[in-house]
Scaffold this active site. Structure first.
Site, short mmCIF file in Angstrom:
data_model
loop_
_atom_site.label_atom_id
_atom_site.label_comp_id
_atom_site.label_asym_id
_atom_site.label_seq_id
_atom_site.Cartn_x
_atom_site.Cartn_y
_atom_site.Cartn_z
N HIS A 180 -0.26 1.01 16.33
CA HIS A 180 -0.57 -0.13 17.21
C HIS A 180 0.50 -0.27 18.29
O HIS A 180 1.07 -1.34 18.49
CB HIS A 180 -0.72 -1.42 16.39
N ARG A 232 0.84 -1.19 0.00
CA ARG A 232 0.00 0.00 0.00
C ARG A 232 0.87 1.25 0.00
O ARG A 232 2.07 1.18 0.26
CB ARG A 232 -0.90 0.02 1.26
N ASP A 261 -2.76 -7.37 15.20
CA ASP A 261 -2.04 -6.08 15.23
C ASP A 261 -2.15 -5.44 16.61
O ASP A 261 -1.36 -4.55 16.94
CB ASP A 261 -2.54 -5.13 14.13
N GLU A 297 -5.31 4.41 14.08
CA GLU A 297 -6.27 3.47 14.70
C GLU A 297 -6.97 4.03 15.92
O GLU A 297 -7.94 3.43 16.39
CB GLU A 297 -5.58 2.13 15.03
N TYR A 342 -0.64 4.05 10.92
CA TYR A 342 -1.04 3.03 11.90
C TYR A 342 0.18 2.71 12.74
O TYR A 342 1.26 2.42 12.20
CB TYR A 342 -1.46 1.73 11.19
N ASN A 371 -0.60 -7.22 8.68
CA ASN A 371 -1.01 -6.20 7.70
C ASN A 371 -1.77 -6.87 6.55
O ASN A 371 -1.36 -6.81 5.40
CB ASN A 371 0.20 -5.41 7.17
N LYS A 385 1.96 1.74 7.46
CA LYS A 385 2.30 0.94 8.64
C LYS A 385 3.30 1.67 9.52
O LYS A 385 3.96 2.62 9.10
CB LYS A 385 2.88 -0.41 8.19
N1 LIG Z 1 -4.50 -7.81 10.90
C1 LIG Z 1 -4.85 -6.79 10.14
O1 LIG Z 1 -4.33 -6.58 9.07
C2 LIG Z 1 -5.98 -5.90 10.59
C3 LIG Z 1 -6.62 -5.03 9.68
C4 LIG Z 1 -7.69 -4.24 10.14
C5 LIG Z 1 -8.09 -4.33 11.47
N2 LIG Z 1 -7.42 -5.16 12.32
C6 LIG Z 1 -7.78 -5.30 13.73
O2 LIG Z 1 -8.98 -6.02 13.88
C7 LIG Z 1 -9.48 -5.78 15.19
C8 LIG Z 1 -10.98 -5.49 15.13
O3 LIG Z 1 -11.18 -4.22 14.51
P1 LIG Z 1 -12.64 -3.61 14.30
O4 LIG Z 1 -12.47 -2.41 13.43
O5 LIG Z 1 -13.61 -4.67 13.90
O6 LIG Z 1 -12.99 -3.13 15.78
P2 LIG Z 1 -14.46 -2.71 16.31
O7 LIG Z 1 -14.22 -1.80 17.47
O8 LIG Z 1 -15.33 -2.26 15.20
O9 LIG Z 1 -15.06 -4.08 16.84
C9 LIG Z 1 -14.55 -4.77 17.95
C10 LIG Z 1 -15.68 -5.55 18.58
O10 LIG Z 1 -15.10 -6.41 19.58
C11 LIG Z 1 -16.06 -6.51 20.61
N3 LIG Z 1 -15.38 -7.04 21.79
C12 LIG Z 1 -14.47 -6.42 22.59
N4 LIG Z 1 -14.06 -7.26 23.55
C13 LIG Z 1 -14.73 -8.43 23.35
C14 LIG Z 1 -14.74 -9.69 24.00
N5 LIG Z 1 -13.98 -9.92 25.09
N6 LIG Z 1 -15.54 -10.66 23.50
C15 LIG Z 1 -16.31 -10.45 22.42
N7 LIG Z 1 -16.36 -9.27 21.76
C16 LIG Z 1 -15.57 -8.29 22.22
C17 LIG Z 1 -16.60 -5.09 20.74
O11 LIG Z 1 -17.84 -5.07 21.44
C18 LIG Z 1 -16.74 -4.69 19.29
O12 LIG Z 1 -18.01 -4.99 18.77
C19 LIG Z 1 -8.62 -4.61 15.72
O13 LIG Z 1 -7.59 -5.11 16.55
C20 LIG Z 1 -8.03 -4.03 14.48
O14 LIG Z 1 -6.81 -3.31 14.73
C21 LIG Z 1 -6.38 -5.93 11.90
#
Ligand SMILES: NC(=O)c1ccc[n+]([C@@H]2O[C@H](COP(=O)([O-])OP(=O)(O)OC[C@H]3O[C@@H](n4cnc5c(N)ncnc54)[C@H](O)[C@@H]3O)[C@@H](O)[C@H]2O)c1
Length: 371
Positions: free
Chosen positions: A96, A15, A270, A118, A94, A300, A75
Protein backbone atom coordinates in the site's frame (compact mmCIF):
# COMPACT_ATOMS: atom_id res chain seq x y z
CA UNK A 1 15.86 -20.54 -3.74
CA UNK A 2 16.06 -19.41 -0.11
CA UNK A 3 12.66 -18.13 1.01
CA UNK A 4 12.37 -16.23 4.29
CA UNK A 5 9.24 -15.79 6.40
CA UNK A 6 9.78 -13.24 9.17
CA UNK A 7 7.40 -13.01 12.12
CA UNK A 8 4.96 -10.12 11.57
CA UNK A 9 5.71 -7.32 14.02
CA UNK A 10 3.08 -4.74 13.08
CA UNK A 11 0.97 -4.07 16.17
CA UNK A 12 -1.45 -6.93 16.90
CA UNK A 13 -0.70 -8.60 13.58
CA UNK A 14 -1.08 -12.33 14.09
CA UNK A 15 -1.12 -13.57 10.53
CA UNK A 16 1.81 -15.40 8.97
CA UNK A 17 2.72 -15.45 5.27
CA UNK A 18 3.10 -19.21 4.88
CA UNK A 19 1.33 -22.15 6.55
CA UNK A 20 3.17 -25.45 7.23
CA UNK A 21 1.57 -27.09 4.17
CA UNK A 22 2.89 -24.22 2.01
CA UNK A 23 6.37 -24.66 3.48
CA UNK A 24 6.08 -28.35 2.59
CA UNK A 25 5.14 -27.55 -1.03
CA UNK A 26 8.18 -25.24 -1.38
CA UNK A 27 10.55 -27.79 0.18
CA UNK A 28 9.24 -30.55 -2.13
CA UNK A 29 9.93 -28.21 -5.07
CA UNK A 30 13.58 -28.06 -3.95
CA UNK A 31 13.62 -24.74 -2.08
CA UNK A 32 14.90 -23.80 1.37
CA UNK A 33 12.34 -22.26 3.71
CA UNK A 34 13.59 -20.20 6.64
CA UNK A 35 10.85 -19.32 9.06
CA UNK A 36 11.45 -17.10 12.06
CA UNK A 37 10.95 -18.83 15.41
CA UNK A 38 7.37 -18.41 16.58
CA UNK A 39 6.19 -16.77 13.34
CA UNK A 40 3.16 -19.06 13.02
CA UNK A 41 2.05 -19.10 16.66
CA UNK A 42 -0.49 -16.26 16.31
CA UNK A 43 -2.24 -18.28 13.59
CA UNK A 44 -2.11 -21.56 15.51
CA UNK A 45 0.98 -23.11 13.84
CA UNK A 46 3.91 -24.30 15.97
CA UNK A 47 7.57 -24.32 14.93
CA UNK A 48 7.42 -28.13 15.10
CA UNK A 49 4.72 -28.20 12.39
CA UNK A 50 6.97 -26.20 10.05
CA UNK A 51 9.99 -28.33 10.92
CA UNK A 52 8.01 -31.47 10.16
CA UNK A 53 7.50 -30.06 6.64
CA UNK A 54 11.24 -29.57 6.19
CA UNK A 55 11.48 -25.85 7.00
CA UNK A 56 14.41 -24.42 8.95
CA UNK A 57 13.47 -22.47 12.09
CA UNK A 58 15.62 -19.33 12.22
CA UNK A 59 16.19 -18.03 15.76
CA UNK A 60 16.05 -14.36 14.72
CA UNK A 61 14.51 -12.01 12.17
CA UNK A 62 18.03 -10.81 11.32
CA UNK A 63 18.97 -14.28 10.13
CA UNK A 64 15.84 -14.60 7.95
CA UNK A 65 16.40 -11.21 6.29
CA UNK A 66 20.15 -11.78 5.89
CA UNK A 67 19.88 -15.20 4.25
CA UNK A 68 16.70 -15.07 2.16
CA UNK A 69 16.61 -14.14 -1.53
CA UNK A 70 12.81 -13.92 -1.42
CA UNK A 71 11.03 -12.51 1.64
CA UNK A 72 7.33 -13.35 1.89
CA UNK A 73 5.35 -11.32 4.40
CA UNK A 74 1.82 -10.23 5.19
CA UNK A 75 2.10 -6.52 5.99
CA UNK A 76 4.54 -3.89 4.76
CA UNK A 77 7.91 -3.92 6.55
CA UNK A 78 7.66 -1.57 9.54
CA UNK A 79 10.39 1.01 10.17
CA UNK A 80 12.52 -1.23 12.40
CA UNK A 81 12.67 -3.77 9.54
CA UNK A 82 13.85 -1.30 6.88
CA UNK A 83 17.59 -1.54 7.73
CA UNK A 84 17.39 -5.33 7.26
CA UNK A 85 16.33 -5.12 3.59
CA UNK A 86 19.11 -6.02 1.15
CA UNK A 87 19.62 -4.61 -2.34
CA UNK A 88 18.28 -7.03 -4.94
CA UNK A 89 16.17 -8.92 -2.38
CA UNK A 90 12.64 -9.68 -3.54
CA UNK A 91 9.88 -8.73 -1.08
CA UNK A 92 6.40 -10.08 -1.72
CA UNK A 93 3.76 -8.64 0.64
CA UNK A 94 1.00 -6.03 1.03
CA UNK A 95 2.71 -2.63 0.71
CA UNK A 96 0.00 0.00 0.00
CA UNK A 97 2.78 2.41 -0.99
CA UNK A 98 0.50 5.23 -2.19
CA UNK A 99 -0.67 5.79 1.39
CA UNK A 100 2.84 6.14 2.85
CA UNK A 101 5.62 8.28 1.40
CA UNK A 102 8.27 7.34 3.99
CA UNK A 103 7.65 3.64 3.30
CA UNK A 104 7.97 4.25 -0.45
CA UNK A 105 11.21 6.22 -0.14
CA UNK A 106 12.75 3.65 2.23
CA UNK A 107 12.03 0.84 -0.21
CA UNK A 108 13.42 2.84 -3.13
CA UNK A 109 16.64 3.46 -1.19
CA UNK A 110 16.88 -0.22 -0.21
CA UNK A 111 17.36 -1.37 -3.81
CA UNK A 112 14.88 -4.22 -3.24
CA UNK A 113 12.40 -5.65 -5.76
CA UNK A 114 8.99 -4.93 -4.22
CA UNK A 115 6.02 -6.93 -5.49
CA UNK A 116 2.78 -5.80 -3.85
CA UNK A 117 0.00 -8.32 -3.28
CA UNK A 118 -2.63 -5.60 -3.66
CA UNK A 119 -1.79 -4.73 -7.27
CA UNK A 120 -1.32 -8.23 -8.69
CA UNK A 121 -4.09 -8.08 -11.32
CA UNK A 122 -5.72 -10.77 -13.46
CA UNK A 123 -6.68 -10.01 -17.09
CA UNK A 124 -10.32 -9.56 -16.00
CA UNK A 125 -9.09 -6.80 -13.60
CA UNK A 126 -9.67 -8.92 -10.49
CA UNK A 127 -7.15 -8.51 -7.68
CA UNK A 128 -6.60 -12.15 -6.62
CA UNK A 129 -4.38 -11.39 -3.62
CA UNK A 130 -6.49 -8.53 -2.28
CA UNK A 131 -9.73 -10.46 -2.65
CA UNK A 132 -9.35 -12.91 0.27
CA UNK A 133 -8.48 -10.16 2.74
CA UNK A 134 -11.23 -7.95 1.38
CA UNK A 135 -13.65 -10.81 1.97
CA UNK A 136 -12.49 -11.03 5.59
CA UNK A 137 -12.42 -7.24 6.12
CA UNK A 138 -15.84 -6.72 4.53
CA UNK A 139 -17.46 -9.30 6.77
CA UNK A 140 -15.53 -8.08 9.81
CA UNK A 141 -16.52 -4.44 9.13
CA UNK A 142 -20.11 -5.33 9.95
CA UNK A 143 -19.17 -7.21 13.15
CA UNK A 144 -17.05 -4.25 14.29
CA UNK A 145 -19.65 -1.73 13.23
CA UNK A 146 -22.35 -3.60 15.16
CA UNK A 147 -20.16 -3.59 18.27
CA UNK A 148 -19.29 0.11 18.13
CA UNK A 149 -22.95 0.99 17.56
CA UNK A 150 -23.45 -0.06 21.18
CA UNK A 151 -23.94 2.92 23.49
CA UNK A 152 -21.00 1.89 25.69
CA UNK A 153 -18.62 2.49 22.77
CA UNK A 154 -20.07 5.85 21.76
CA UNK A 155 -22.47 4.45 19.16
CA UNK A 156 -26.15 5.32 18.68
CA UNK A 157 -27.22 2.28 20.68
CA UNK A 158 -28.96 0.59 17.75
CA UNK A 159 -29.23 -3.15 17.06
CA UNK A 160 -28.42 -3.82 13.39
CA UNK A 161 -31.32 -6.15 12.79
CA UNK A 162 -33.86 -4.39 15.02
CA UNK A 163 -36.54 -6.64 16.55
CA UNK A 164 -40.16 -7.31 15.58
CA UNK A 165 -41.94 -3.98 15.96
CA UNK A 166 -38.72 -1.91 15.84
CA UNK A 167 -37.02 -0.69 12.68
CA UNK A 168 -33.61 -2.19 11.83
CA UNK A 169 -30.46 -0.08 11.49
CA UNK A 170 -29.46 1.49 8.19
CA UNK A 171 -26.06 0.46 6.82
CA UNK A 172 -24.58 2.52 3.97
CA UNK A 173 -21.70 0.97 2.07
CA UNK A 174 -19.52 3.13 -0.20
CA UNK A 175 -18.12 0.88 -2.94
CA UNK A 176 -19.71 -2.37 -4.10
CA UNK A 177 -16.54 -4.36 -4.78
CA UNK A 178 -15.31 -7.30 -2.74
CA UNK A 179 -15.36 -5.52 0.65
CA UNK A 180 -18.72 -3.92 -0.14
CA UNK A 181 -20.36 -7.14 -1.31
CA UNK A 182 -19.16 -9.10 1.71
CA UNK A 183 -20.19 -6.37 4.13
CA UNK A 184 -23.61 -6.17 2.49
CA UNK A 185 -24.12 -9.94 2.73
CA UNK A 186 -23.41 -9.87 6.47
CA UNK A 187 -25.45 -6.76 7.23
CA UNK A 188 -28.37 -7.98 5.14
CA UNK A 189 -28.18 -11.39 6.80
CA UNK A 190 -28.48 -9.72 10.20
CA UNK A 191 -31.62 -7.96 8.99
CA UNK A 192 -30.31 -4.42 8.54
CA UNK A 193 -31.55 -2.08 5.83
CA UNK A 194 -28.54 -1.88 3.49
CA UNK A 195 -27.62 0.62 0.77
CA UNK A 196 -24.62 0.18 -1.54
CA UNK A 197 -23.34 3.19 -3.49
CA UNK A 198 -20.97 2.62 -6.41
CA UNK A 199 -19.82 4.57 -9.46
CA UNK A 200 -20.17 1.58 -11.75
CA UNK A 201 -23.63 0.80 -13.14
CA UNK A 202 -22.27 -2.53 -14.34
CA UNK A 203 -21.29 -3.38 -10.75
CA UNK A 204 -24.71 -2.30 -9.45
CA UNK A 205 -26.46 -4.48 -12.06
CA UNK A 206 -24.40 -7.48 -10.97
CA UNK A 207 -25.13 -6.79 -7.31
CA UNK A 208 -28.85 -6.52 -8.00
CA UNK A 209 -28.74 -10.11 -9.25
CA UNK A 210 -26.96 -11.53 -6.21
CA UNK A 211 -28.16 -9.39 -3.29
CA UNK A 212 -31.25 -10.00 -1.17
CA UNK A 213 -34.23 -7.66 -1.17
CA UNK A 214 -33.07 -5.65 1.84
CA UNK A 215 -30.09 -4.29 -0.15
CA UNK A 216 -30.72 -1.17 -2.25
CA UNK A 217 -28.30 -0.22 -5.02
CA UNK A 218 -27.70 3.44 -5.81
CA UNK A 219 -25.36 5.14 -8.27
CA UNK A 220 -22.86 7.20 -6.30
CA UNK A 221 -22.52 10.93 -6.73
CA UNK A 222 -22.13 13.73 -4.22
CA UNK A 223 -25.90 14.23 -3.84
CA UNK A 224 -26.91 10.57 -3.49
CA UNK A 225 -24.10 10.09 -0.99
CA UNK A 226 -25.23 13.04 1.17
CA UNK A 227 -28.85 11.84 1.02
CA UNK A 228 -27.87 8.36 2.20
CA UNK A 229 -25.44 9.21 4.99
CA UNK A 230 -27.77 11.69 6.69
CA UNK A 231 -29.85 8.95 8.36
CA UNK A 232 -27.30 6.11 8.37
CA UNK A 233 -26.39 4.23 11.54
CA UNK A 234 -23.32 2.51 10.13
CA UNK A 235 -21.24 3.67 7.14
CA UNK A 236 -18.61 1.39 5.62
CA UNK A 237 -15.93 2.91 3.37
CA UNK A 238 -14.99 0.30 0.76
CA UNK A 239 -13.90 2.17 -2.37
CA UNK A 240 -10.73 1.46 -4.29
CA UNK A 241 -8.85 2.90 -7.24
CA UNK A 242 -6.16 0.20 -7.53
CA UNK A 243 -2.74 1.37 -6.35
CA UNK A 244 -3.92 4.97 -5.79
CA UNK A 245 -4.79 6.99 -2.73
CA UNK A 246 -8.48 6.54 -1.89
CA UNK A 247 -10.79 9.44 -2.88
CA UNK A 248 -12.13 11.38 0.14
CA UNK A 249 -15.87 10.86 -0.25
CA UNK A 250 -17.08 12.11 3.15
CA UNK A 251 -15.82 15.59 3.99
CA UNK A 252 -15.37 17.03 7.47
CA UNK A 253 -18.45 19.27 7.10
CA UNK A 254 -20.58 16.26 6.11
CA UNK A 255 -20.33 14.94 9.67
CA UNK A 256 -22.68 17.77 10.71
CA UNK A 257 -25.59 16.34 8.70
CA UNK A 258 -25.12 12.91 10.30
CA UNK A 259 -26.65 11.72 13.56
CA UNK A 260 -24.46 11.63 16.70
CA UNK A 261 -23.27 8.11 17.42
CA UNK A 262 -23.20 7.06 13.78
CA UNK A 263 -20.30 4.65 13.25
CA UNK A 264 -18.00 4.94 10.23
CA UNK A 265 -15.73 1.97 9.43
CA UNK A 266 -13.08 3.08 6.92
CA UNK A 267 -11.88 -0.19 5.43
CA UNK A 268 -10.11 1.78 2.68
CA UNK A 269 -7.78 3.29 5.30
CA UNK A 270 -4.91 1.13 4.01
CA UNK A 271 -5.07 3.26 0.85
CA UNK A 272 -5.31 6.49 2.88
CA UNK A 273 -9.01 6.27 3.78
CA UNK A 274 -12.16 7.55 2.08
CA UNK A 275 -13.36 9.79 4.91
CA UNK A 276 -11.52 13.13 5.31
CA UNK A 277 -11.53 12.72 9.09
CA UNK A 278 -10.01 9.21 9.10
CA UNK A 279 -6.58 8.46 10.47
CA UNK A 280 -5.05 5.00 10.76
CA UNK A 281 -5.79 3.15 14.01
CA UNK A 282 -4.71 -0.18 15.51
CA UNK A 283 -6.49 -3.19 16.97
CA UNK A 284 -5.39 -1.94 20.40
CA UNK A 285 -7.03 1.48 19.94
CA UNK A 286 -9.38 0.96 16.99
CA UNK A 287 -11.70 3.97 17.28
CA UNK A 288 -11.80 7.72 17.85
CA UNK A 289 -14.61 10.24 17.78
CA UNK A 290 -14.86 13.37 15.60
CA UNK A 291 -17.91 15.66 15.95
CA UNK A 292 -19.84 12.86 17.67
CA UNK A 293 -19.16 10.33 14.89
CA UNK A 294 -17.31 7.14 15.86
CA UNK A 295 -14.48 6.33 13.43
CA UNK A 296 -12.96 2.83 13.11
CA UNK A 297 -9.90 2.77 10.81
CA UNK A 298 -7.73 -0.26 11.52
CA UNK A 299 -5.29 -0.74 8.65
CA UNK A 300 -4.88 -4.48 9.14
CA UNK A 301 -8.37 -5.63 10.07
CA UNK A 302 -7.85 -9.31 9.08
CA UNK A 303 -4.87 -9.38 11.46
CA UNK A 304 -7.44 -9.58 14.25
CA UNK A 305 -8.87 -12.83 12.84
CA UNK A 306 -5.67 -14.76 12.08
CA UNK A 307 -7.14 -18.26 12.15
CA UNK A 308 -9.41 -17.40 9.22
CA UNK A 309 -7.25 -14.77 7.53
CA UNK A 310 -3.94 -16.64 7.34
CA UNK A 311 -5.56 -19.60 5.60
CA UNK A 312 -7.55 -17.37 3.25
CA UNK A 313 -4.45 -15.33 2.35
CA UNK A 314 -2.02 -18.20 1.87
CA UNK A 315 -4.52 -20.17 -0.23
CA UNK A 316 -4.25 -17.29 -2.71
CA UNK A 317 -0.55 -16.36 -2.42
CA UNK A 318 1.11 -19.80 -2.50
CA UNK A 319 0.85 -20.36 -6.29
CA UNK A 320 2.59 -17.00 -6.86
CA UNK A 321 5.28 -17.75 -4.23
CA UNK A 322 5.95 -21.07 -5.94
CA UNK A 323 6.18 -19.32 -9.32
CA UNK A 324 8.65 -16.72 -8.00
CA UNK A 325 10.74 -19.40 -6.29
CA UNK A 326 10.74 -21.88 -9.19
CA UNK A 327 11.43 -19.40 -11.98
CA UNK A 328 13.25 -16.54 -10.22
CA UNK A 329 11.61 -13.12 -10.20
CA UNK A 330 12.74 -12.05 -13.66
CA UNK A 331 11.33 -15.06 -15.50
CA UNK A 332 8.25 -15.19 -13.29
CA UNK A 333 7.45 -11.51 -13.94
CA UNK A 334 7.94 -11.97 -17.67
CA UNK A 335 5.79 -15.10 -17.74
CA UNK A 336 2.93 -13.73 -15.64
CA UNK A 337 1.26 -10.43 -16.63
CA UNK A 338 -0.72 -10.67 -13.37
CA UNK A 339 2.42 -10.78 -11.24
CA UNK A 340 4.07 -8.05 -13.32
CA UNK A 341 1.26 -5.67 -12.32
CA UNK A 342 2.32 -6.33 -8.74
CA UNK A 343 5.79 -4.87 -9.29
CA UNK A 344 5.70 -1.47 -7.54
CA UNK A 345 9.38 -0.69 -6.97
CA UNK A 346 12.31 -2.21 -8.83
CA UNK A 347 15.76 -1.52 -7.40
CA UNK A 348 15.15 2.15 -6.62
CA UNK A 349 12.69 2.88 -9.46
CA UNK A 350 8.91 3.19 -9.02
CA UNK A 351 7.17 0.92 -11.52
CA UNK A 352 3.53 1.59 -10.56
CA UNK A 353 2.11 4.75 -12.09
CA UNK A 354 -0.35 5.50 -9.27
CA UNK A 355 2.36 5.23 -6.61
CA UNK A 356 4.59 7.66 -8.56
CA UNK A 357 1.64 10.04 -9.02
CA UNK A 358 0.83 9.97 -5.30
CA UNK A 359 4.19 11.60 -4.50
CA UNK A 360 5.08 13.37 -7.77
CA UNK A 361 8.00 10.98 -8.30
CA UNK A 362 9.45 9.58 -11.52
CA UNK A 363 8.09 6.34 -12.95
CA UNK A 364 9.27 3.67 -15.37
CA UNK A 365 7.13 0.84 -16.67
CA UNK A 366 7.58 -2.57 -15.06
CA UNK A 367 8.13 -4.07 -18.53
CA UNK A 368 11.04 -1.71 -19.21
CA UNK A 369 12.67 -2.53 -15.88
CA UNK A 370 12.76 -6.28 -16.25
CA UNK A 371 13.76 -6.45 -19.93
N1 LIG B 1 -8.31 -2.14 6.36
C1 LIG B 1 -8.06 -3.38 6.02
O1 LIG B 1 -7.62 -4.19 6.81
C2 LIG B 1 -8.38 -3.83 4.62
C3 LIG B 1 -8.46 -5.20 4.30
C4 LIG B 1 -8.80 -5.57 2.99
C5 LIG B 1 -9.05 -4.59 2.03
N2 LIG B 1 -8.93 -3.28 2.38
C6 LIG B 1 -9.16 -2.19 1.44
O2 LIG B 1 -10.54 -2.05 1.14
C7 LIG B 1 -10.66 -1.28 -0.05
C8 LIG B 1 -11.69 -1.93 -0.98
O3 LIG B 1 -11.15 -3.15 -1.48
P1 LIG B 1 -11.98 -4.08 -2.48
O4 LIG B 1 -11.21 -5.35 -2.60
O5 LIG B 1 -13.42 -4.13 -2.11
O6 LIG B 1 -11.82 -3.27 -3.85
P2 LIG B 1 -12.69 -3.50 -5.19
O7 LIG B 1 -11.84 -2.99 -6.30
O8 LIG B 1 -13.22 -4.88 -5.25
O9 LIG B 1 -13.93 -2.54 -4.99
C9 LIG B 1 -13.84 -1.14 -4.97
C10 LIG B 1 -15.15 -0.56 -5.47
O10 LIG B 1 -15.09 0.86 -5.25
C11 LIG B 1 -15.82 1.44 -6.30
N3 LIG B 1 -15.48 2.86 -6.34
C12 LIG B 1 -14.31 3.44 -6.72
N4 LIG B 1 -14.39 4.77 -6.56
C13 LIG B 1 -15.64 5.03 -6.08
C14 LIG B 1 -16.34 6.22 -5.72
N5 LIG B 1 -15.77 7.42 -5.84
N6 LIG B 1 -17.60 6.09 -5.25
C15 LIG B 1 -18.19 4.88 -5.14
N7 LIG B 1 -17.59 3.72 -5.48
C16 LIG B 1 -16.34 3.81 -5.93
C17 LIG B 1 -15.39 0.64 -7.52
O11 LIG B 1 -16.31 0.81 -8.60
C18 LIG B 1 -15.40 -0.77 -6.97
O12 LIG B 1 -16.64 -1.41 -7.15
C19 LIG B 1 -9.22 -1.22 -0.62
O13 LIG B 1 -8.62 0.01 -0.27
C20 LIG B 1 -8.53 -2.34 0.09
O14 LIG B 1 -7.11 -2.16 0.14
C21 LIG B 1 -8.59 -2.89 3.64
Amino acid sequence: MKIGIPKEIKINENRVALVPAGAGALVVAGHTVLIEKGAGLGSGFSDAQYEAMGAYIAPSADEVWAKAELIVKVKEPVESEWPRIKAGQVIFTYFHFAANEALTLAHMVSGAVCIAYETVTLPNRELPLLTPMSEVAGRMAVQEGAKYLEKLYGGRGVLLGGVPGVQPAKVVILGGGVVGLNAAKMAAGLGAQVVILDLSLEKLRYLSDVMPANVQLILSNRQTLLDQIADADLIIGAVLIPGALAPKLIHREDLKIMRAGTVMVDVAIDQGGCFATSRPTTHEHPTFVVDGIVHYAVTNMPGGLPMTATLALTNATLPYVLQLADQGYQRALKASPALLQGLNIFQGVITHKKVAEAFGLAYRTAEACIE
